[in-house]
Each structure stands twice: as C-alpha cells, then as structure tokens.
Design an enzyme around this catalytic site. Structure first.
Site, PDB file in Angstrom:
ATOM      1  N   GLU A  64     -40.116  -1.268  30.046  1.00 10.92           N
ATOM      2  CA  GLU A  64     -38.819  -1.644  30.615  1.00 10.92           C
ATOM      3  C   GLU A  64     -38.520  -0.838  31.874  1.00 10.92           C
ATOM      4  OE1 GLU A  64     -35.961  -1.566  27.384  1.00 10.92           O
ATOM      5  OE2 GLU A  64     -36.868  -3.367  26.507  1.00 10.92           O
ATOM      6  N   GLU A  75     -47.127  -8.573  26.153  1.00 13.76           N
ATOM      7  CA  GLU A  75     -48.229  -9.540  26.295  1.00 13.76           C
ATOM      8  C   GLU A  75     -48.784  -9.538  27.713  1.00 13.76           C
ATOM      9  OE1 GLU A  75     -45.288  -9.955  24.937  1.00 13.76           O
ATOM     10  OE2 GLU A  75     -45.293 -11.449  23.325  1.00 13.76           O
TER      11      GLU A  75
HETATM   12  N1  THU Z   1     -40.543  -8.499  24.739  1.00 18.41           N
HETATM   13  C1  THU Z   1     -41.903  -8.428  24.720  1.00 18.41           C
HETATM   14  O1  THU Z   1     -42.508  -7.414  25.093  1.00 18.41           O
HETATM   15  N2  THU Z   1     -42.577  -9.501  24.248  1.00 18.41           N
HETATM   16  C2  THU Z   1     -42.004 -10.640  23.776  1.00 18.41           C
HETATM   17  O2  THU Z   1     -42.710 -11.555  23.395  1.00 18.41           O
HETATM   18  C3  THU Z   1     -40.552 -10.756  23.710  1.00 18.41           C
HETATM   19  C4  THU Z   1     -39.780  -9.652  24.327  1.00 18.41           C
HETATM   20  C5  THU Z   1     -39.807  -7.322  25.213  1.00 18.41           C
HETATM   21  C6  THU Z   1     -39.129  -7.477  26.539  1.00 18.41           C
HETATM   22  C7  THU Z   1     -38.050  -6.413  26.444  1.00 18.41           C
HETATM   23  O3  THU Z   1     -38.606  -5.158  26.835  1.00 18.41           O
HETATM   24  C8  THU Z   1     -37.725  -6.357  24.959  1.00 18.41           C
HETATM   25  O4  THU Z   1     -38.798  -6.978  24.295  1.00 18.41           O
HETATM   26  C9  THU Z   1     -36.432  -7.056  24.595  1.00 18.41           C
HETATM   27  O5  THU Z   1     -36.383  -8.328  25.126  1.00 18.41           O
END
Ligand code: THU
Length: 163
Positions: A64, A75
């Site tokens: 993030e 992913e």
């Molecule tokens: N997120 C992922 O890493 N993969 C997903 O398939 C769905 C969401 C992450 C993005 C963000 O850092 C956090 O989860 C909340 O949305």
C-alpha cells in the site's frame, strides 16, 4: 433478439484437508507470506504464491501507499516478481489467501478486476492456463481452472490487432 447465458464451473473443497499436499502447501505459503504484506492503511494482508512450470515458487504481497492509488495488490506484485525472476516461464498454479486483525479470514478472497485483467494477460502471453486456488486462513477452498474464467468478455491483445 437473443438472450445469452454465461456460466463457468469451479470446484469447492470444504477445507485445505481435501487438497493435494502440494496445493495445501502452496496455500499455506500464500497465507504465511500475507503476514509480511505492507498494508498499514487497510490492515488487510494479502499473500499470493505461484508454482511455476520450472518448479520454482514465487510469492507476492500487497504493497500500500499513503497515496492510495499508488498501492499494488498481491497478485500484481507476484506477477511482476515472476516475470522478473523467471522470464518467459508459465505459471501452473497461483494460491491466494489473506489475513487480518480486524476481520475474519474464513472465506475465499476474490481477486479484484485489475488483477483479473493482469492474470488474463499472463495466461495469454505464455499460452498456458493459470489454475487459481482461493482461500482464507480457514474454510472453503475454491479452485478455478484458468484465470480468464474469472473475467468474461476480457479486453485482450486481439482487439489491438488489425482485422
Ligand atoms: N488486495 C489485494 O492485494 N488483492 C486482492 O485480490 C484484493 C485486494 C489488497 C489491496 C489493498 O491493499 C487491500 O487488499 C484492501 O483492498
């Protein structure tokens, strides 16, 4: 006028206990690596682990950013790592899991639309389906035979070619 129906088939396992040992281990790696994610804003820690056609395992986690749109999902971090460390190598299976201090992790995670698009591109590029395993820390495991099944009517390179 014609009404069309689209459907796809996937496999639901009650838990990781019903999986082949290699699949259970890959999901375990995805869950373990999720704990190292950089997710100070959502506190939703996602981990992804890929088994490549050459036998290597590569992992990725969400990264993030204080400027929220600059953040990356696990992913896509994983796909970048795979193509950097093992160029032109097909992915047999990707396991995706998550952990959180705030929420229960007992339901399979559903990859976001942008990640589905990126997974579909990787499949097309290497001309091999990527099997997807989705799970939480506990509960059902969903197995999808190919990433493109998760993105019907996907935009792909074919649209950019001259007819
Ligand atoms: N997120 C992922 O890493 N993969 C997903 O398939 C769905 C969401 C992450 C993005 C963000 O850092 C956090 O989860 C909340 O949305």
């Amino acid at each position: 006028m014609q009404v069309q129906t689209h459907q796809f088939t996937y496999t639901v396992y009650p838990s990781t206990l019903q999986l082949q040992a290699t699949d259970a281990a890959l999901l375990q790696q995805a869950l373990a690596i999720s704990k190292t994610a950089y997710a100070p804003y959502s506190k939703f820690y996602v981990g992804a682990a890929a088994l490549l056609s050459n036998g290597a395992i590569v992992t990725g986690t969400n990264q993030e950013n204080a400027s929220f749109p600059a953040g990356l999902c696990a992913e896509r971090v994983l796909l970048s790592a795979v193509t950097s460390l093992h160029p032109n190598t097909a992915i047999n299976t990707i396991a995706i899991s998550y952990s959180s201090n705030l929420l229960q992790s007992n339901h399979p995670l559903s990859p976001c639309g942008v990640c589905r698009q990126s997974l579909a591109e990787y499949e097309e590029r290497l001309q091999q389906p990527i099997r997807i395993l989705l799970a939480g820390a506990s509960g059902e495991v969903w197995q999808i035979a190919a990433a493109t099944l998760l993105l019907p009517f996907a935009f792909n390179g074919g649209f950019l070619k001259k007819q």
